[in-house]
Write a protein that holds these residues in place. Structure first.
Motif, PDB file in Angstrom:
ATOM      1  N   ASN A  38      -2.884  -0.059  -7.527  1.00 49.85           N
ATOM      2  CA  ASN A  38      -2.481   1.048  -7.757  1.00 49.85           C
ATOM      3  C   ASN A  38      -3.269   2.288  -7.705  1.00 49.85           C
ATOM      4  OD1 ASN A  38      -0.223   1.953  -9.444  1.00 49.85           O
ATOM      5  ND2 ASN A  38      -1.311   1.787 -11.152  1.00 49.85           N
ATOM      6  N   THR A  96       0.840  -4.694  -6.082  1.00 48.71           N
ATOM      7  CA  THR A  96       1.110  -4.051  -7.303  1.00 48.71           C
ATOM      8  C   THR A  96       2.309  -4.728  -7.831  1.00 48.71           C
ATOM      9  OG1 THR A  96       2.274  -2.197  -6.338  1.00 48.71           O
ATOM     10  CG2 THR A  96      -0.074  -1.999  -7.135  1.00 48.71           C
ATOM     11  N   ASP A 138      -6.653   1.853 -15.978  1.00 51.34           N
ATOM     12  CA  ASP A 138      -5.192   1.602 -15.579  1.00 51.34           C
ATOM     13  C   ASP A 138      -4.791   0.676 -16.708  1.00 51.34           C
ATOM     14  OD1 ASP A 138      -2.907   1.359 -14.760  1.00 51.34           O
ATOM     15  OD2 ASP A 138      -3.700   0.924 -12.716  1.00 51.34           O
ATOM     16  N   LYS A 166      -2.380   3.597  -4.358  1.00 48.33           N
ATOM     17  CA  LYS A 166      -1.042   3.954  -4.355  1.00 48.33           C
ATOM     18  C   LYS A 166      -1.035   5.646  -4.914  1.00 48.33           C
ATOM     19  CE  LYS A 166       3.550   2.882  -6.629  1.00 48.33           C
ATOM     20  NZ  LYS A 166       4.000   1.824  -7.409  1.00 48.33           N
TER      21      LYS A 166
END
Length: 343
Positions: free
Chosen positions: A264, A287, A240, A267
């Protein structure tokens, strides 16, 4: 030896595993036929069909390979690691009886460490073969909540021990698929039981019907155990690259990086499925672009616990769908018992 009349089909990277096959066999592990030094490709034998019909046409990778533990027929994965690496030290630490006694610890267990003959710098870690969580659709809210809960607790456990993963991302979140896919799956073909059958013949159970499902965190190649919680790091790390504070110049809090990466990753699922908006507040706090305002692992766990206590059983049982799933397909899954692996 290989038959000189048959063109060598194995890549150079595969010959590493071929050379280890006799040693692994002596240690109680069996590789697929392709990695037998005496292997003859099935499709070259008299009456052979196209290579696509044969399991031994499937190539393995250079970094990982599957096998079978002969004593109990368990599917395992081998990973070469440096003997001096933090990855090996952490894997052994997290697989110790003391660490495994903590139910929050869902780091993948190391079942064995196998030496590589003539090589003092690397060994093979032996781990259970796990299933990628994104290769099997989620069907209900509670399935995602169960997954999130386990990874939140694991994150908390790691941070309590000053361990930062540094790659707490989608492709490192796995699960025990043994009850979800009783017939098993092939290492080289995620939607095939034997490697060559089609996805249409793939049989699986939704997570809700076989819960609880055990989830695991893998790949501690970037991980480290810090001296104290005040340690800061620089650089780029993990899958990421959207971590806001990632920098080669300004030190970052690696604990907050872990929180962001897990948030994330979840998400992505909230964005891909309908019906998961109840997770939005938690994810937003995990986040947050400002790491000072971002949750710690403890705060994330506490917030999750408070929210979960208010969620009803009915809410957990509510169906979710990948966005874009046609109404007809939803109807067939919900009322006619269809169970396509891609929806």
């Amino acid at each position: 030896m290989n038959n000189p009349l048959i063109p060598e089909d194995r890549g150079e990277h595969e010959m590493f595993w071929v050379s280890l096959q006799p040693h692994l066999l002596s240690r109680g592990y069996k590789l697929r036929p392709r990695y037998d030094p005496e292997w003859t490709p099935s499709w070259t034998k008299p009456g052979g069909k196209h290579r696509g019909f044969y399991e031994d046409s499937l190539r393995g990778g250079a970094k990982l390979l599957d096998g079978i533990r002969i004593s109990d027929n368990m599917k395992v994965v081998f990973k070469p690691v440096a003997t001096s690496s933090d990855e090996l030290a952490l894997a052994i630490l997290l697989s110790s009886p003391k660490a495994r006694a903590d139910t929050r610890n869902c780091a993948v267990p190391v079942l064995d460490v196998v030496d590589i003959p003539g090589n003092d710098e690397r060994v093979l870690m032996v781990m259970p073969m796990l299933k990628e969580i994104f290769n099997v659709p989620f069907r209900r809210v509670g399935e995602v909540v169960e997954m999130l809960e386990q990874f939140l607790y694991c994150l908390q456990f790691l941070h309590e021990n000053n361990i930062v993963h540094m790659d707490f991302c989608r492709y490192n979140l796995m699960m025990d698929g043994s009850r979800i896919i009783p017939k098993g799956w092939h290492f080289c073909n995620a939607y095939s039981h034997d490697g060559v059958s089609f996805a249409s013949a793939f049989e699986w159970n939704d997570r809700w019907s076989v819960r609880p499902v055990q989830y695991y965190l893998i790949d501690f190649g970037l991980s480290r155990q810090l001296q104290d919680a005040s340690t800061r790091v620089v650089g780029d790390w993990g899958q990421d690259r959207t971590v806001p504070e990632m920098s080669f110049e300004i030190p970052s809090d690696p604990f907050k990086v872990d929180v962001y990466q897990l948030g994330n990753a979840i998400k992505e699922y909230v964005a891909a499925y309908t019906g998961l908006r109840i997770l939005d507040p938690l994810i937003e706090n995990m986040t947050a672009s400002d790491p000072v305002k971002r949750f710690t692992a403890d705060q994330a766990v506490l917030y999750f616990q408070e929210r979960k206590a208010k969620w009803s059983k009915r809410a957990m049982k509510s169906r979710i769908w990948k966005k874009g799933t046609p109404f007809k397909r939803r109807f067939m899954v919900k009322y006619r018992g269809e169970n396509p692996i891609t929806v």
